[in-house]
Design an enzyme around this catalytic site. Sequence first.
Site, PDB file in Angstrom:
ATOM      1  N   GLU A  98      10.577  16.218  10.255  1.00 42.53           N
ATOM      2  CA  GLU A  98      10.619  17.596  10.227  1.00 42.53           C
ATOM      3  C   GLU A  98      10.205  18.199  11.560  1.00 42.53           C
ATOM      4  O   GLU A  98       9.476  19.328  11.543  1.00 42.53           O
ATOM      5  CB  GLU A  98       9.388  18.079   8.988  1.00 42.53           C
ATOM      6  N   ARG A 158     -18.077  -5.311   0.098  1.00 43.67           N
ATOM      7  CA  ARG A 158     -17.998  -6.126   1.238  1.00 43.67           C
ATOM      8  C   ARG A 158     -19.373  -6.553   1.960  1.00 43.67           C
ATOM      9  O   ARG A 158     -20.092  -5.378   2.128  1.00 43.67           O
ATOM     10  CB  ARG A 158     -16.992  -5.942   2.226  1.00 43.67           C
TER      11      ARG A 158
END
Length: 381
Positions: free
Chosen positions: A362, A266
Amino acid sequence: MQFTLNEDQIAVREMARQFATDKIAPHALRWDEDKHFPVEVMREAAKLGIGGIYIRDDVGGSALTRFDAALIFEALATGCPTISAFISIHNMASWMIDAFGSDAQRRNWLPKLCTMDLIASYCLTEPNSGSDAAALRTRAVRDGDHYVLNGQKQFISGAGGGDLYVVMVRTGGEGPGGISTLVVEDGTPGVSFGNNERKMGWNAQPTRAVIFEDARVPIANRLGEEGIGFKIAMAGLDGGRLNITACSLGGAQNALDKARDYMKERRAFGKRLDEFQALQFRLADMAIELEAARSLLWRAAAALDRRDAEATMLCAMAKRFGTDVGFEVANQALQLHGGYGYLSEYGIEKIVRDLRVHQILEGTNEIMRLIVARKLIEGAR
């Protein structure tokens, strides 16, 4: 503690990385869009020993370490964090049977769990008890040689698409001492599932409520004695926290690599993006944070393998730091892509969506701080 991987560890990591590159990554965007649960691909992974990574080898497991598992799940997550995370949950639930089950239970279920011909889910969370897991309400009442189950589990990964559910139930009084663990088989009368949840991420695995209405489960399906279920659940979560951290790092590493490659191509203001020092510094900080999180993960995994007294605290530290870092690195990678990062075809926005939930499941990262704080305060007394 080791800071250099040996030849076997490198080989295991490369095997998982190659599988992720060949079998998972090319399909990850489509699976996410179609909400497809790729069981057959996971069974291919199981042929490499990934279905029972730290299961003992007398029942078909690979008998590897938690450190090895961290390497594997990070590598798999470079292809898709969602798939790696589900395989990690399957391994966690299977390990609970291996670690706490009788010889008959192990030989009955684990050979097919290791090949993933049977798929396992972990059932702890309920509609009104998430972080306060010891307040669970799903009740199991003895009736002859069975328990009769009533209650509901919430946010269960794989629910409705699996075969075995490792379920925490209340067989006694209030608090953690009244909890036991049962293995509930799919097809048990009285077990049903809610709708597949519409989620921000993790779309390539189903998430449903598991509902028990007078479901009869043999007493022979209980893992260990009555009253040790909370201990079993927490033991499973130490390793589960390492696994999900590894998944975060794998997803974030993929996002970082994509950002680096994009910056080489880019151009803006007459220069490639990677020629702007400010963006170079941002890329460097992302890499530094990832490496720091990986080092803490490896230390925690090594501690859990040697059953260090500080293992639970280190696992909580690694989970809090690693999942926060993973999400932030992925989010920064999206920013470096500009508007293109927001488009699904570039794959960055999917990683951001997938990694966000790792800061919640978790054990939330707030609970990780609580675990660490308690250990520090107890140690100072």
